[in-house]
Design a protein around this motif. Structure first.
Motif, PDB file in Angstrom:
ATOM      1  N   PHE A   1      36.624  50.064  32.530  1.00  0.00           N
ATOM      2  CA  PHE A   1      35.664  49.676  33.574  1.00  0.00           C
ATOM      3  C   PHE A   1      35.526  48.159  33.650  1.00  0.00           C
ATOM      4  O   PHE A   1      35.053  47.621  34.628  1.00  0.00           O
ATOM      5  CB  PHE A   1      34.270  50.227  33.255  1.00  0.00           C
ATOM      6  N   ALA A   2      35.870  47.467  32.566  1.00  0.00           N
ATOM      7  CA  ALA A   2      35.541  46.039  32.452  1.00  0.00           C
ATOM      8  C   ALA A   2      36.141  45.258  33.612  1.00  0.00           C
ATOM      9  O   ALA A   2      37.319  45.415  33.946  1.00  0.00           O
ATOM     10  CB  ALA A   2      36.061  45.496  31.125  1.00  0.00           C
ATOM     11  N   GLY A   3      35.327  44.416  34.241  1.00  0.00           N
ATOM     12  CA  GLY A   3      35.825  43.593  35.346  1.00  0.00           C
ATOM     13  C   GLY A   3      34.678  43.198  36.260  1.00  0.00           C
ATOM     14  O   GLY A   3      33.604  43.792  36.214  1.00  0.00           O
TER      15      GLY A   3
ATOM     16  N   ARG B   1      38.570  33.193  38.885  1.00  0.00           N
ATOM     17  CA  ARG B   1      37.767  33.919  37.886  1.00  0.00           C
ATOM     18  C   ARG B   1      38.081  35.408  37.974  1.00  0.00           C
ATOM     19  O   ARG B   1      38.220  36.097  36.957  1.00  0.00           O
ATOM     20  CB  ARG B   1      36.285  33.668  38.153  1.00  0.00           C
ATOM     21  N   TYR B   2      38.236  35.919  39.195  1.00  0.00           N
ATOM     22  CA  TYR B   2      38.519  37.348  39.371  1.00  0.00           C
ATOM     23  C   TYR B   2      39.889  37.708  38.817  1.00  0.00           C
ATOM     24  O   TYR B   2      40.049  38.698  38.106  1.00  0.00           O
ATOM     25  CB  TYR B   2      38.344  37.747  40.843  1.00  0.00           C
ATOM     26  N   TYR B   3      40.897  36.860  39.091  1.00  0.00           N
ATOM     27  CA  TYR B   3      42.228  37.164  38.544  1.00  0.00           C
ATOM     28  C   TYR B   3      42.194  37.066  37.028  1.00  0.00           C
ATOM     29  O   TYR B   3      42.723  37.937  36.320  1.00  0.00           O
ATOM     30  CB  TYR B   3      43.274  36.227  39.151  1.00  0.00           C
ATOM     31  N   SER B   4      41.513  36.044  36.528  1.00  0.00           N
ATOM     32  CA  SER B   4      41.486  35.857  35.070  1.00  0.00           C
ATOM     33  C   SER B   4      40.753  37.007  34.385  1.00  0.00           C
ATOM     34  O   SER B   4      41.257  37.633  33.456  1.00  0.00           O
ATOM     35  CB  SER B   4      40.793  34.516  34.784  1.00  0.00           C
TER      36      SER B   4
ATOM     37  N   ALA C   1      42.486  43.971  31.941  1.00  0.00           N
ATOM     38  CA  ALA C   1      43.360  45.151  32.073  1.00  0.00           C
ATOM     39  C   ALA C   1      44.639  44.959  31.252  1.00  0.00           C
ATOM     40  O   ALA C   1      45.062  45.868  30.511  1.00  0.00           O
ATOM     41  CB  ALA C   1      43.704  45.382  33.545  1.00  0.00           C
ATOM     42  N   LEU C   2      45.231  43.787  31.355  1.00  0.00           N
ATOM     43  CA  LEU C   2      46.482  43.539  30.614  1.00  0.00           C
ATOM     44  C   LEU C   2      46.241  43.554  29.111  1.00  0.00           C
ATOM     45  O   LEU C   2      46.973  44.212  28.354  1.00  0.00           O
ATOM     46  CB  LEU C   2      47.075  42.189  31.030  1.00  0.00           C
TER      47      LEU C   2
ATOM     48  N   LEU D   1      45.455  42.591  51.034  1.00  0.00           N
ATOM     49  CA  LEU D   1      44.094  43.123  51.201  1.00  0.00           C
ATOM     50  C   LEU D   1      43.174  42.007  51.673  1.00  0.00           C
ATOM     51  O   LEU D   1      43.542  40.831  51.605  1.00  0.00           O
ATOM     52  CB  LEU D   1      43.612  43.671  49.846  1.00  0.00           C
ATOM     53  N   PRO D   2      41.999  42.361  52.186  1.00  0.00           N
ATOM     54  CA  PRO D   2      41.135  41.320  52.760  1.00  0.00           C
ATOM     55  C   PRO D   2      40.472  40.413  51.727  1.00  0.00           C
ATOM     56  O   PRO D   2      39.917  39.407  52.066  1.00  0.00           O
ATOM     57  CB  PRO D   2      40.070  42.098  53.526  1.00  0.00           C
ATOM     58  N   ASN D   3      40.536  40.783  50.409  1.00  0.00           N
ATOM     59  CA  ASN D   3      39.816  39.913  49.459  1.00  0.00           C
ATOM     60  C   ASN D   3      40.436  39.961  48.070  1.00  0.00           C
ATOM     61  O   ASN D   3      41.102  40.932  47.714  1.00  0.00           O
ATOM     62  CB  ASN D   3      38.342  40.340  49.403  1.00  0.00           C
ATOM     63  N   PRO D   4      40.198  38.914  47.274  1.00  0.00           N
ATOM     64  CA  PRO D   4      40.790  38.855  45.926  1.00  0.00           C
ATOM     65  C   PRO D   4      40.346  40.006  45.021  1.00  0.00           C
ATOM     66  O   PRO D   4      41.145  40.546  44.260  1.00  0.00           O
ATOM     67  CB  PRO D   4      40.283  37.518  45.377  1.00  0.00           C
ATOM     68  N   TYR D   5      39.088  40.459  45.173  1.00  0.00           N
ATOM     69  CA  TYR D   5      38.621  41.592  44.340  1.00  0.00           C
ATOM     70  C   TYR D   5      39.544  42.792  44.561  1.00  0.00           C
ATOM     71  O   TYR D   5      40.075  43.368  43.622  1.00  0.00           O
ATOM     72  CB  TYR D   5      37.170  41.951  44.679  1.00  0.00           C
ATOM     73  N   GLY D   6      39.740  43.142  45.839  1.00  0.00           N
ATOM     74  CA  GLY D   6      40.594  44.289  46.148  1.00  0.00           C
ATOM     75  C   GLY D   6      42.008  44.059  45.654  1.00  0.00           C
ATOM     76  O   GLY D   6      42.664  44.968  45.140  1.00  0.00           O
ATOM     77  N   ARG D   7      42.454  42.803  45.758  1.00  0.00           N
ATOM     78  CA  ARG D   7      43.823  42.501  45.307  1.00  0.00           C
ATOM     79  C   ARG D   7      43.956  42.722  43.800  1.00  0.00           C
ATOM     80  O   ARG D   7      44.967  43.228  43.328  1.00  0.00           O
ATOM     81  CB  ARG D   7      44.171  41.043  45.660  1.00  0.00           C
TER      82      ARG D   7
END
Ligand code: WQD
Length: 339
Positions: free
Chosen positions: A80-82, A95-98, A104-105, A145-151
């Motif tokens: 769930f973490a994110g 920050r979202y990608y990191s 997850a990785l 996708l329309p946003n980095p979160y979704g990406r």
């Protein structure tokens, strides 16, 4: 099974902890409490009548995850973490990608190192959203996708698919949530957004209890029955039970399912449901559409029904009743006593 919930002190994680314990599994939670409270897990343990070991830490810390997997002899992981705010991801994509990709990785690599091969990922219907068109029928659009979160969600889904193709031992499931709402019927745990809620249901609950003045309805000129946005609101307890079903259905390879009710409800439907449950008017004003919002987003949950033998049982009214009970009993969420 002994199941590690990364980010397990959050809204979905704490409800999933109870569902797992009540289904006879054991649970360990790893959470950095950046957007959650340890109080949620102590209350979840009280509700389920079982102690829930809690490790404070970052799921992006691979050596910590490895230590937890080995130390607690974990059989399976629900990740769930994110971070999960669409708006925040637009303002702070790195920050979202990191955080999202990093956790997850780190979790997947630590699992491979520890010989843990059962993995369930918390994904989102946002992977179906095309830029500018909102949600279109169920063919994920890759990372356009329309946003980095979704990406980040789409990228992590691709990482899991690649890992499952490369390692036949991996048993993986991707769960695409529609709109989680409501709270545990005890009123002891629920959604506890920090600051101004982005999502409709917690905002309406705060207006209904008098915390906020009025609901802003983001547009009433959509091509829907009453002109407001339609969503598939799934009770968080149904969603939690979907995780138990997914864990118990894992097999070598990967399956992906939508967790939703298959039924749509408009913004005005939600307002009316709250007025009926709270027995009071919920003030609102119609304002401009929110950029990027789809007119309609409802699930096709048929694969979840077939694959998991799972179906949402609770209605929107059930969710509103439980959200209202949680809100009244905890006007400041887990930060009780705060002004
Ligand atoms: C629902 C409806 C709004 C607030 C978001 C994320 C998605 C997922 C779930 C993480 C829409 C309207 C809302 C308000 C309103 N999150 N609305 N006034 O946008 O469907 O999905 O949460 O995975 O990724 O995008 O949920 O609750 O924000 O909006 O009128 O104050 O309510 O326009 O029609 P959404 P939401």
């Amino acid at each position: 099974m002994r199941v590690l919930l990364t980010g397990g002190a959050g809204y979905i994680g704490s409800h999933t902890a109870i569902a797992l314990l009540e289904s006879g599994h054991d649970v360990v939670v790893l959470d950095d409490f950046s957007n959650s409270s340890s109080e949620a897990i102590s209350r979840a343990g009280e509700i389920a009548g079982r102690e829930i070991p809690l490790v404070r830490g970052d799921a992006a810390d691979r050596s910590l995850v490895l230590e937890v997997l080995r130390g607690y002899q974990i059989d399976a992981v629900v990740h769930f973490a994110g971070r999960k705010s669409v708006g925040e991801s637009v303002d702070d994509p790195l920050r979202y990608y990191s955080v999202n990709l990093g956790s997850a990785l780190a979790t997947l690599v630590a699992m491979a190192d520890a010989g843990v091969h059962r993995f369930v990922f918390s994904s989102s219907a946002t992977v179906y959203e095309r830029p500018g068109e909102g949600l279109v029928e169920h063919d994920p659009v890759g990372i356009d996708l329309p946003n980095p979160y979704g990406r980040t969600k789409a990228m992590i889904e691709a990482i899991i698919a690649d890992a499952a193709r490369a390692d036949a031992r991996l048993h993986a499931a991707v769960l695409r949530y529609f709109n989680p709402v409501g709270a545990h019927p005890s009123g002891r745990i629920g959604e506890d957004p920090k600051g101004v809620p982005n999502n409709l249901m917690p905002f309406v609950a705060q207006v209904a209890v008098g915390e906020r003045e009025r609901v802003r309805v983001f547009g009433d000129d959509y091509p829907t029955a009453d002109g407001t946005g339609v969503r598939d609101y799934i009770h968080v307890v149904d969603l939690a039970l979907g995780h138990v079903a997914a864990l118990e259905a894992l097999e070598p390879g990967l399956f992906t399912v939508n967790l939703g009710t298959g039924r749509g409800a408009s913004v005005f439907d939600v307002l009316r449901a709250f007025e009926a449950v709270a027995d009071r008017a919920v003030p609102y004003e119609v304002v401009e559409r929110r950029p990027g919002d789809a007119a309609v987003s409802t699930a096709d949950p048929s694969l979840a029904h077939q694959r998991l033998g799972w179906k949402a049982q609770r209605s929107l009214d059930d969710a509103v009743r439980d959200a209202w009970r949680w809100q009244r009993a905890n006007p400041h969420g887990y930060r009780e006593g705060e002004e």
